[in-house]
Design a protein around this motif. Structure first.
Motif, PDB file in Angstrom:
ATOM      1  N   ALA A   1     -14.733   4.917   4.047  1.00 22.82           N
ATOM      2  CA  ALA A   1     -13.364   4.938   3.508  1.00 22.82           C
ATOM      3  C   ALA A   1     -13.225   5.910   2.350  1.00 22.82           C
TER       4      ALA A   1
ATOM      5  N   THR B   1      -9.150   1.681  -0.529  1.00 29.05           N
ATOM      6  CA  THR B   1      -9.849   0.489  -0.026  1.00 29.05           C
ATOM      7  C   THR B   1     -11.349   0.562  -0.275  1.00 29.05           C
TER       8      THR B   1
ATOM      9  N   TRP C   1      -2.011   0.825  -4.550  1.00 23.93           N
ATOM     10  CA  TRP C   1      -1.105  -0.258  -4.169  1.00 23.93           C
ATOM     11  C   TRP C   1      -0.043  -0.416  -5.247  1.00 23.93           C
TER      12      TRP C   1
ATOM     13  N   VAL D   1     -12.407  -1.649  -3.049  1.00 23.63           N
ATOM     14  CA  VAL D   1     -12.530  -3.068  -2.708  1.00 23.63           C
ATOM     15  C   VAL D   1     -13.877  -3.337  -2.045  1.00 23.63           C
ATOM     16  N   TYR D   2     -14.284  -2.442  -1.140  1.00 28.45           N
ATOM     17  CA  TYR D   2     -15.582  -2.615  -0.471  1.00 28.45           C
ATOM     18  C   TYR D   2     -16.737  -2.550  -1.479  1.00 28.45           C
TER      19      TYR D   2
ATOM     20  N   ASP E   1     -10.093   6.888   0.174  1.00 30.33           N
ATOM     21  CA  ASP E   1      -9.120   5.823   0.377  1.00 30.33           C
ATOM     22  C   ASP E   1      -9.382   4.752  -0.670  1.00 30.33           C
TER      23      ASP E   1
ATOM     24  N   PRO F   1       0.829  -1.215   0.000  1.00 28.77           N
ATOM     25  CA  PRO F   1       0.000   0.000   0.000  1.00 28.77           C
ATOM     26  C   PRO F   1       0.861   1.262   0.000  1.00 28.77           C
TER      27      PRO F   1
ATOM     28  N   ASP G   1      -7.606  -0.248  -7.597  1.00 22.01           N
ATOM     29  CA  ASP G   1      -8.811  -1.080  -7.475  1.00 22.01           C
ATOM     30  C   ASP G   1      -8.577  -2.551  -7.816  1.00 22.01           C
TER      31      ASP G   1
ATOM     32  N   ILE H   1      -6.625  -5.666   3.668  1.00 18.70           N
ATOM     33  CA  ILE H   1      -7.519  -4.528   3.474  1.00 18.70           C
ATOM     34  C   ILE H   1      -8.049  -4.063   4.829  1.00 18.70           C
ATOM     35  N   ASP H   2      -8.533  -5.007   5.629  1.00 11.07           N
ATOM     36  CA  ASP H   2      -8.907  -4.737   7.014  1.00 11.07           C
ATOM     37  C   ASP H   2      -8.816  -6.062   7.766  1.00 11.07           C
TER      38      ASP H   2
ATOM     39  N   THR I   1     -10.592  -8.877   5.780  1.00 12.80           N
ATOM     40  CA  THR I   1     -10.512  -8.926   4.319  1.00 12.80           C
ATOM     41  C   THR I   1      -9.074  -8.819   3.831  1.00 12.80           C
TER      42      THR I   1
END
Length: 832
Positions: free
Chosen positions: A647, A652, A138, A655-656, A650, A127, A164, A407-408, A411
């Motif tokens: 987010a 991320t 990333w 991704v969500y 951001d 990241p 992404d 990611i978190d 995830t």
């Protein structure tokens, strides 16, 4: 026995060394039978075509379909058009725009393609944060042989960036994908005709001490409590406190030394060697059965660095620790025993469960390579200890040597190499250009298994729905499509994808297993015929998703969150479509990808699916389980939409949104089940009747709204005619303006529903026309055939006239059927 043989041959340093190294799968592409045996930096002219199976043809083979590659994630290079082969002074080894290294035969459409040469292992995903601690994008590094025509026994790290995991751009020079600035870790073996390295950037003035590089990992210089590990290199050059550090396995060439080297990157420049010698070699782990010691994965416990190094055929991951990145210690009791030929370790904690991911092969000659994982925990020193059994992350043949990024806490994002160095690269295809990524995936843990969610490359747009009643019904599946196959619940079934006589994939469901058999027996050295299976965990599979591209098919089972990746090397033409058949009744839906999965798209999609669900669940006699499935998927989608909103700004968030898109796709599927649309026995007439009934109900409600609006407006107009104070008048005018706006909106909605009703009625009439006219057409054709024979026997004016009328009737019926079919095709949305 075989392991010892491989080890001996490796130690002998003779020609069979190459086979030994390949058999051990050193995570390096581009090692051919002849090139490692050469002591020179450049293969001899006599050996230039002797690659793996000695059947490589050095010419660019491009078909009409080759230019269909999706440009959003593929870098197209214009090759030289002049015929250099006629120039006796021309040497293809020094032409870095040489045609075959850009041949698009194997290029994917919605997967990332290496811009030139060939590639394999994904090295690291790192990241890149902004000043506020948010992820801007990333950085992704992968192993690449950009110049196989110049020196096959060489490899580099190539750098990309993505926000992404769908769109990729070169790390430094976006305008020239093959620029040396995009080479993160170079190989000095790639030289031009003047002997000058073409990959080594200007900042690398102290030389490149390693031979060709292989797999490794990247961390930050200040990874331990913000304290930089290094401030200067061996030559006195400064190392920034926030520099990137790469620990990379390398293989000696000539006087170069084997080992794991340390390199650093200041300000995103090309990595520079920290020292002229390796940071560590296999000597640190003592005598082993094999000399395998590679693919370091480096992490930290907050106080020390911990390195897991693949032992390959030693069947373990060696575990090393260091407080300074230079002095390393090994304790054999900390090694992780895995069995088999193991490579590319990576450790992530997902939903509280610590997992080691790694690549493994049951044996080189089986042509199989898997990405596997094993659960475990960290001890009090932060060292991984294995607890669970080894499982496959992807059960397919061609998902290998990937990498992961957190990611978190729940995830992990993941990308793999799509292919196999055993048969993908230079294996009789006549192509020097190969190598793509798998579809990006999200990895989560459900308390028992690691689960996979695909990140789709865009918005899925439904293009066609075909009702398949038997294996005699053939559906054409173009490349670059998503295919949903919906069953009514049959247990045993078979899906066949056939490209030509030599390329096919068969997917069978039987005995609680999905078995996949690939046939490819024409152009690839020794063939690619292979069969594998995955457990269905006693789930009756209703829904199968196929992500079809030019040289791969990724099979996804949403009910299990499992993927099965299969490479299918096109041997006749790029983007050749498949003919799909299934032996059981099913609906086959084909979709294309377009646009981006952004917040506007997701919010609108959620709203439409949720509204439809609320209408469906209010019906009588709906299946309670299906209602629960839709509700659960909408709930998950809501969670990730909320996470994406939180987010904002951001990367991320992307991704969500991709995860939300997955759950909304599932919710929509179960909405279709509730509505009977996925019932293969449901006719279009029934679907149209249901939609018409629903539309009439909405139309009635919309009409009541319009009447109510008009009534309210009439009252307000009457009120405006009366005498009022300025304040009251202003208030009434505001109410009138608001009511007028509402009336316009409601009338517009009512008008749309009226138009939709008319279309549905015409749609139903078109269906009836087709059904009725097809029957008349059959009868009329029969009569026309008889009339034609009559004319041949008795060519009279009366017989000719009768035959002519029947021909005109046949043509008229055909025109009516075609017209009705065009209307149905253009307005199919009314019954979906």
């Amino acid at each position: 026995m075989n392991d010892k043989f491989h080890y001996k041959m490796y130690k002998s340093r003779e020609k069979w060394v190459v086979i030994g190294i390949i058999a051990l799968s050193f995570a390096v592409l581009g090692i051919s039978n002849n090139t490692v045996a050469q002591a020179e930096n450049v293969p001899s002219e006599s050996n230039k075509g002797d690659q793996l199976n000695n059947s490589v043809v050095y010419e660019s083979k491009q078909s009409a379909g080759d230019n269909q590659s999706n440009q959003k994630n593929t870098n197209t290079i214009e090759t030289k058009s002049d015929d250099k082969s006629q120039n006796k002074t021309y040497d293809y080894r020094y032409d870095f725009k040489y045609g075959p290294t850009f041949d698009t035969k194997l290029n994917q459409n919605y997967h990332y393609n290496n811009p030139q040469g060939y590639s394999n292992d994904i090295q690291s995903i790192v990241p890149k944060f902004d000043e506020n601690g948010k992820v801007r994008y990333w950085e992704l590094y992968y192993l690449s042989n950009q110049y196989p025509n110049n020196y096959s026994n060489g490899n580099s790290w190539y750098g990309l960036k993505t926000s992404d995991f769908v769109h990729f751009t070169p790390l430094s020079d976006e305008n020239d994908a093959t620029s040396k600035d995009n080479v993160a870790i170079p190989d000095a073996a790639y030289i031009d005709q003047n002997g000058k390295p073409v990959e080594v950037s200007d900042n690398n003035k102290n030389g490149i001490p390693w031979g060709f590089v292989a797999t490794g990992s990247v961390i930050q210089n200040d990874a331990i409590n913000g304290r930089p590990l290094f401030s200067k290199d061996e030559w006195g050059n400064s190392i920034d406190s926030n520099a990137k550090l790469a620990f990379v396995s390398t293989f000696g060439r000539g006087e170069k030394t084997d080992g794991i080297f340390l390199a650093y990157s200041n300000n995103d420049n090309q990595f520079h060697p920290y020292s002229s010698k390796p940071a560590l070699t296999q000597d640190i782990v003592g005598h082993q059965e094999s000399s395998d010691f590679r693919d370091p994965y480096v992490t930290t416990n907050g106080h020390n660095l911990i390195m897991y190094v693949a032992g390959g055929v030693n069947q373990k991951m060696f575990t090393l620790t260091s407080s300074d990145g230079i002095n390393w210690k090994h304790s054999s009791k900390d090694d992780v025993d895995l069995g088999g030929l193991d490579e590319t370790p990576n450790i992530q904690t997902v939903n509280g469960q610590t997992i080691m991911f790694f690549s493994a092969q049951p044996g080189i000659w089986y042509k199989l390579g898997y990405t596997k994982y094993v659960t475990g925990h960290f001890d009090d020193k932060g060292i991984f200890k294995r607890d669970g059994s080894i499982k496959n992350l992807d059960d397919g043949f061609d998902y290998y040597a990937g990498n992961f990024v957190k990611i978190d806490n729940d995830t992990v994002a993941n990308i793999g190499w799509l292919g196999s160095w055993i048969y993908t690269i230079n294996s009789g295809t006549g192509v020097q250009h190969a190598g793509s990524f798998t579809m990006p995936r999200v990895i989560q843990y459900n308390g028992k298994d690691a689960m996979t969610i695909p990140i789709e490359p865009g918005q899925a747009k439904l293009e066609s729905t075909t009702k398949v009643n038997s294996k005699n019904n053939v559906v054409s599946v173009p490349s670059s499509k998503k295919v949903d196959i919906d069953y009514d619940g049959t247990t045993n079934k078979k899906i066949s994808l056939v490209r030509n006589d030599h390329n096919s994939i068969t997917i069978s469901f039987k005995n609680n297993k999905m078995t996949v058999a690939r046939k490819e027996d024409k152009n690839v050295g020794n063939g690619m015929n292979i069969t594998g299976s995955t457990s269905l965990e006693n789930i009756k599979i209703k829904h199968v998703v196929l992500y079809v591209d030019n040289s791969s098919v990724e099979i996804f089972l949403p009910q299990l969150k499992k993927m099965f990746t299969v490479q299918d090397v096109p041997n006749e033409a790029s983007n050749q479509p498949y003919s799909l058949t299934t032996d059981k009744s099913a609906l086959v839906k084909i979709s294309s990808f377009s646009g981006n999965v952004d917040s506007n798209y997701i919010n609108n999609l959620f709203s439409s699916i949720n509204d439809r669900f609320n209408q469906l669940k209010s019906r009588q006699s709906v299946n309670a389980n299906y209602v629960k499935y839709v509700s659960n998927n909408l709930s998950h989608a809501t969670t990730y939409i909320s996470k994406a909103n939180d987010a904002s700004g951001d990367a991320t968030a992307n991704v969500y949104l991709a995860i939300a898109n997955y759950y909304l796709s599932n919710a929509n599927y179960w909405n279709d089940v509730l509505d009977g649309r996925n019932n293969v026995n449901s006719s279009p007439n029934n679907q149209a009747a249901r939609t018409l009934k629903s539309t009439k109900r909405k139309l009635s409600a919309a009409k009541r709204k319009v009447n109510s609006d008009n009534s309210q407006l009439a009252k307000l107009r009457q009120s405006l005619k009366k005498r009022h104070s300025k304040k009251t008048l202003k208030k009434i005018k505001a109410q009138y303006k608001k009511q007028l706006k509402k009336a316009k909106t409601d009338k517009k909605a009512y008008t749309k529903l009226l138009a939709k009703e008319k279309i549905i009625i015409k749609y139903s009439k078109s269906l009836s026309t087709i059904s009725k006219d097809k029957k008349y057409l059959k009868t009329t054709k029969s009569k026309a055939a008889k009339a034609k024979k009559t004319v041949k026997r008795h060519n009279t004016k009366k017989n000719r006239s009768a035959y002519s009328k029947l021909v005109k009737r046949v043509n008229s019926l055909n025109r009516a059927i075609r017209k009705a079919q065009r209307f149905i095709n253009s307005n199919g949305w009314v019954v979906r």
